[in-house]
Design a protein around this motif. Structure first.
Motif, PDB file in Angstrom:
ATOM      1  N   ILE A   1       7.763  -2.920 -24.433  1.00  0.00           N
ATOM      2  CA  ILE A   1       7.302  -1.319 -23.967  1.00  0.00           C
ATOM      3  C   ILE A   1       5.868  -1.116 -24.200  1.00  0.00           C
ATOM      4  N   GLU A   2       5.163  -0.659 -23.116  1.00  0.00           N
ATOM      5  CA  GLU A   2       3.839  -0.186 -23.402  1.00  0.00           C
ATOM      6  C   GLU A   2       3.614   1.075 -23.580  1.00  0.00           C
ATOM      7  N   VAL A   3       3.021   1.434 -24.358  1.00  0.00           N
ATOM      8  CA  VAL A   3       2.788   3.036 -24.733  1.00  0.00           C
ATOM      9  C   VAL A   3       1.350   3.155 -24.468  1.00  0.00           C
ATOM     10  N   THR A   4       1.046   4.098 -23.650  1.00  0.00           N
ATOM     11  CA  THR A   4      -0.554   4.333 -23.139  1.00  0.00           C
ATOM     12  C   THR A   4      -1.221   5.280 -24.314  1.00  0.00           C
ATOM     13  N   LEU A   5      -2.408   4.905 -24.453  1.00  0.00           N
ATOM     14  CA  LEU A   5      -3.002   5.821 -25.403  1.00  0.00           C
ATOM     15  C   LEU A   5      -3.865   7.032 -24.599  1.00  0.00           C
ATOM     16  N   ARG A   6      -3.217   7.238 -23.391  1.00  0.00           N
ATOM     17  CA  ARG A   6      -3.601   8.328 -22.937  1.00  0.00           C
ATOM     18  C   ARG A   6      -3.288   9.642 -23.519  1.00  0.00           C
ATOM     19  N   THR A   7      -2.344   9.660 -24.191  1.00  0.00           N
ATOM     20  CA  THR A   7      -2.152  11.097 -24.981  1.00  0.00           C
ATOM     21  C   THR A   7      -2.244  10.863 -26.576  1.00  0.00           C
TER      22      THR A   7
ATOM     23  N   PRO B   1       1.389  -6.864 -12.065  1.00  0.00           N
ATOM     24  CA  PRO B   1       0.865  -5.992 -11.278  1.00  0.00           C
ATOM     25  C   PRO B   1       1.438  -4.543 -11.602  1.00  0.00           C
ATOM     26  N   THR B   2       0.610  -3.692 -11.610  1.00  0.00           N
ATOM     27  CA  THR B   2       0.785  -2.222 -12.283  1.00  0.00           C
ATOM     28  C   THR B   2       0.046  -1.218 -11.722  1.00  0.00           C
ATOM     29  N   GLY B   3       0.575   0.031 -11.153  1.00  0.00           N
ATOM     30  CA  GLY B   3       0.011   0.889 -10.597  1.00  0.00           C
ATOM     31  C   GLY B   3       0.518   1.293  -9.146  1.00  0.00           C
ATOM     32  N   GLY B   4       1.402   2.155  -9.069  1.00  0.00           N
ATOM     33  CA  GLY B   4       2.003   2.591  -7.669  1.00  0.00           C
ATOM     34  C   GLY B   4       3.256   1.805  -7.422  1.00  0.00           C
ATOM     35  N   ILE B   5       3.663   1.019  -8.333  1.00  0.00           N
ATOM     36  CA  ILE B   5       4.988   0.348  -8.077  1.00  0.00           C
ATOM     37  C   ILE B   5       6.275   0.989  -8.324  1.00  0.00           C
TER      38      ILE B   5
ATOM     39  N   PRO C   1       8.199  -1.231 -18.988  1.00  0.00           N
ATOM     40  CA  PRO C   1       7.706   0.279 -18.840  1.00  0.00           C
ATOM     41  C   PRO C   1       6.490   0.520 -19.508  1.00  0.00           C
ATOM     42  N   VAL C   2       5.701   1.608 -18.639  1.00  0.00           N
ATOM     43  CA  VAL C   2       4.664   2.037 -19.269  1.00  0.00           C
ATOM     44  C   VAL C   2       4.810   3.646 -19.409  1.00  0.00           C
ATOM     45  N   VAL C   3       4.741   3.980 -20.611  1.00  0.00           N
ATOM     46  CA  VAL C   3       5.034   5.333 -20.948  1.00  0.00           C
ATOM     47  C   VAL C   3       3.932   5.988 -21.368  1.00  0.00           C
TER      48      VAL C   3
ATOM     49  N   SER D   1      -5.131  -3.566 -20.811  1.00  0.00           N
ATOM     50  CA  SER D   1      -6.166  -2.798 -20.504  1.00  0.00           C
ATOM     51  C   SER D   1      -6.188  -2.566 -18.762  1.00  0.00           C
ATOM     52  N   PRO D   2      -6.742  -1.383 -18.493  1.00  0.00           N
ATOM     53  CA  PRO D   2      -6.746  -1.353 -16.855  1.00  0.00           C
ATOM     54  C   PRO D   2      -7.841  -2.174 -16.233  1.00  0.00           C
ATOM     55  N   GLY D   3      -8.857  -2.436 -17.112  1.00  0.00           N
ATOM     56  CA  GLY D   3     -10.027  -3.397 -16.329  1.00  0.00           C
ATOM     57  C   GLY D   3     -10.574  -4.222 -17.561  1.00  0.00           C
TER      58      GLY D   3
END
Ligand SMILES: O=C(O)C(=O)C[C@H](O)[C@H](O)COP(=O)(O)O
Length: 203
Positions: A36-42, A152-156, A11-13, A85-87
């Motif tokens: 569990i992957e917590v994004t650093l987006r927030t 794979p992640t993104g749009g799944i 889960p990407v949260v 990381s995204p890239g």
């Protein structure tokens, strides 16, 4: 054991309210998804990681959206047990290796995958999965690069996750569908647990 083999879905949260982090993580673990992957987006991403690491013993919490060596340092200090990381840039890769924590560096093309394989890495995040070519692209990579496995992640989506998991070069998939924003906002942990249980049963 490899990060890709712990659960079929990571889960990407995106945590907007840090108070939701612990009950959300408990629901995901109860449903059968401990990674569990917590994004650093927030702004509260790091605090969310710290709370989950301290209060949810069954969880393996990591940090996503890693872009800099400073992100790596802050995440590890907060208790992240893996990094995503995204890239990947050469500098970021050096920082990942130096950190000594399991990591999934992002790649989207054959050349990016080969550059990371040259550095000895054989488990990568394929991002943005659907937009970069999805299932047919991953199938094509498996021909010349069969030794590299992906998350794979993104749009799944739940409907497509099973097809990804059937590919020999896919270890697990990542996605945000397990923790819908409205479920987090309303504290609907039963729904999160149900979504997690359905995803855990995919393999
Ligand atoms: O923030 C990050 O670290 C990212 O790399 C982006 C996420 O992996 C995708 O945004 C997944 O989101 P969905 O497409 O909704 O499943």
């Amino acid at each position: 054991m490899s990060l890709l083999d712990l659960a079929p879905v990571i889960p990407v949260v995106v945590v907007d309210d840090v108070e939701t982090a612990v009950p959300m993580a408990r629901a995901l673990v109860a449903g059968g998804l401990p990674v569990i992957e917590v994004t650093l987006r927030t702004a509260c991403g790091l605090e969310a990681i710290a709370r989950i690491a301290a209060e949810v013993p069954g969880a393996v919490v990591g940090a996503g959206t890693i872009r800099t060596s400073a992100d790596i340092a802050a995440s590890v200090e907060s208790g992240a047990r893996f990094l995503v990381s995204p890239g990947t840039t050469p500098a970021l890769l050096d920082a990942f290796v130096a950190a000594g924590v399991p990591f999934l560096p992002g790649a989207a093309t054959a050349s990016e995958v080969m550059a990371l394989a040259e550095r000895g890495l054989d488990e990568l995040k394929f991002f943005p999965a659907e937009a970069a070519g999805g299932l047919p692209y991953l199938k094509s990579l498996a021909g010349p690069l069969p030794d590299v496995r992906f998350c794979p992640t993104g749009g799944i989506r739940p409907e497509t996750a099973r097809d990804y998991l059937a590919l020999p070069n896919v270890g697990c998939v990542g996605g945000t569908w397990l923790t819908p924003a409205d479920a987090l906002a309303s504290g609907d942990w039963a729904r999160v647990e149900k979504l997690a249980a359905e995803a855990a049963a995919l393999r």
